[in-house]
Design an enzyme around this catalytic site. Sequence first.
Site, PDB file in Angstrom:
ATOM      1  N   GLY A 254      -1.830  -3.724  -2.592  1.00 56.22           N
ATOM      2  CA  GLY A 254      -0.528  -3.954  -2.000  1.00 56.22           C
ATOM      3  C   GLY A 254       0.528  -3.016  -2.305  1.00 56.22           C
ATOM      4  O   GLY A 254       1.376  -2.513  -1.437  1.00 56.22           O
ATOM      5  N   ASP A 255       0.459  -2.375  -3.575  1.00 59.23           N
ATOM      6  CA  ASP A 255       1.275  -1.264  -4.035  1.00 59.23           C
ATOM      7  C   ASP A 255       1.177   0.021  -3.217  1.00 59.23           C
ATOM      8  O   ASP A 255       1.906   0.674  -2.841  1.00 59.23           O
ATOM      9  CB  ASP A 255       1.155  -1.160  -5.530  1.00 59.23           C
ATOM     10  CG  ASP A 255       1.608  -2.246  -6.323  1.00 59.23           C
ATOM     11  OD1 ASP A 255       2.559  -2.919  -6.309  1.00 59.23           O
ATOM     12  OD2 ASP A 255       0.562  -2.785  -7.050  1.00 59.23           O
ATOM     13  N   ARG A 256      -0.176   0.158  -3.161  1.00 57.56           N
ATOM     14  CA  ARG A 256      -0.571   1.382  -2.249  1.00 57.56           C
ATOM     15  C   ARG A 256      -0.159   1.025  -0.875  1.00 57.56           C
ATOM     16  O   ARG A 256       0.238   2.415  -0.166  1.00 57.56           O
ATOM     17  CB  ARG A 256      -2.128   1.526  -2.308  1.00 57.56           C
ATOM     18  CG  ARG A 256      -2.486   3.147  -1.761  1.00 57.56           C
ATOM     19  CD  ARG A 256      -2.058   4.074  -2.448  1.00 57.56           C
ATOM     20  NE  ARG A 256      -2.757   5.356  -2.058  1.00 57.56           N
ATOM     21  CZ  ARG A 256      -3.754   6.003  -2.675  1.00 57.56           C
ATOM     22  NH1 ARG A 256      -4.296   5.495  -3.709  1.00 57.56           N
ATOM     23  NH2 ARG A 256      -4.339   6.979  -2.228  1.00 57.56           N
TER      24      ARG A 256
END
Length: 515
Positions: A254-256
């Site tokens: 999700g951060d990527r």
Amino acid sequence: MRGPVVVVGDTLLDRDVEGMVNRLCPDSPVPVLDETSAVDRPGGAGLAAVFAAAQGADVVLVTALADDAGGARLSALLAAAGVRVYPLALPGATPEKIRLRARGRVLLRHDRGGASGDPGQPSDEVLRVLAAASAVLVSDYGRGVAGQPALRAALAATRAPVVWDPHPRGPAAVPGVHLATPNESEVRELVPTVPGESRLATASRGAQGLRRRWRAGAVAVTLGGDGALLCHAGSTPLVVPTAGSAEGDTCGAGDRFAAAASLALAEGALVSEAVQAAVAEASAYVADGGVATALPFPERAVAFPERAVGARGEPSPRGPRWGTSQPGGERVGVAAVAALLAEVRGAGGTVVATGGCFDLLHAGHVATLQAARQLGDCLIVCVNSDASVAGLKGPQRPVLPEGDRARLLAALSCVDAVLVFDEPTPEAVLSWVRPDVWVKGGDYASGVGDAATLPEAEVLRRWGGNTVVVPYLDGRSTSDLIARSAAGQAVGADGEPPGPVGVTAEVTSMPERTR
């Protein structure tokens, strides 16, 4: 990009502990993990910032750091990844997320730490960097940074595209964000579900509900291995599938995704183009092995969890940077500095810091340290490690190992704590300590003495700190001492032993002292 990509949010210390399971515990039917290695990395907003920096972007991270070993470790890791940290004060302990793994699979996750109050106020420099951003990513992990009132006001006022990665425990996105990026489970927590509704219908209805509630330009719901669903103002959503199978460790996916979308928007992409790029990036990230292979942080042996010191005071070559214990007793190391910071800041005092190699401690060093201590309520000395000194001054230096240099400094009455760092510059350690005043010696005879020209001055401005220069004591330097000793000459200036020293500090900007 006209300015940096700014990431705002909560940063955690992530640690993956790898091991082997060959037996059960004799007093309980649970597996025993024999630890073989471990790796630390920034998590939360810090992970998103590292992902963006790995793509070559100029990245600023606005986050809260605690005065403890975890905060120090995070500062070093972020600096190593090329992320500029603009820290806020974090009362309490650094939040840590520890995953126990065997053969690549997670057996147990252990969470600890957390804030005991709201993050500190952002400095004027933080507000300026937000105003100059090419894009802003708010990576909310529900721990307070995204709810800081001054930051929210600045986020609402920025003209840069804002991507908001929400958390169910966190605040609503500020009105007008370009793109919000919740995952499926977050949408179900934020918007009531309808029994019997299909997966896509739930995601679409939830995205439209959040878009209207937050007055967002668009909402992209990430669907794991199935891509993402993007909802604009129109009634028909856009489904962006993955290019292929994306099986693997999804930690950090999700951060990527959010980081990739932010970078695309910073380059002028349409929201639909940014989401397509983000799906491709996140899918490739998972397929390539996830967080274990995507980051530049190597595994470390676990047999030396702290910086070990040999019989002659040399540090062991193994172990993490900024170990929690150093030679010299209670005044040296991360734990000593953290305790000092808590005491001085709790009393409203002024924290002063200085740094250098301090190889062959001499009268010039002592004069600078004494002058620095007069400017506040404590003095923290940041000392280059042996590896750092060798990188700066050549393989024949230092003359004294870091353990001995730390002991000598800690023995001075004007020094309250000492911290050894491995990097060539003190940027990482400064981002953690956040001193009110940074002191360096200046050579006024040669015209070098302007605090504004010091590279540390820009770092200090991130949290509203000030840079101070004090005059050098003429004729004293470690290089001269080494040369004179090798030639068998007297060590003092002009061939005479150095006499009493009087030093006057010239201060470029100083906060009011609190005694």
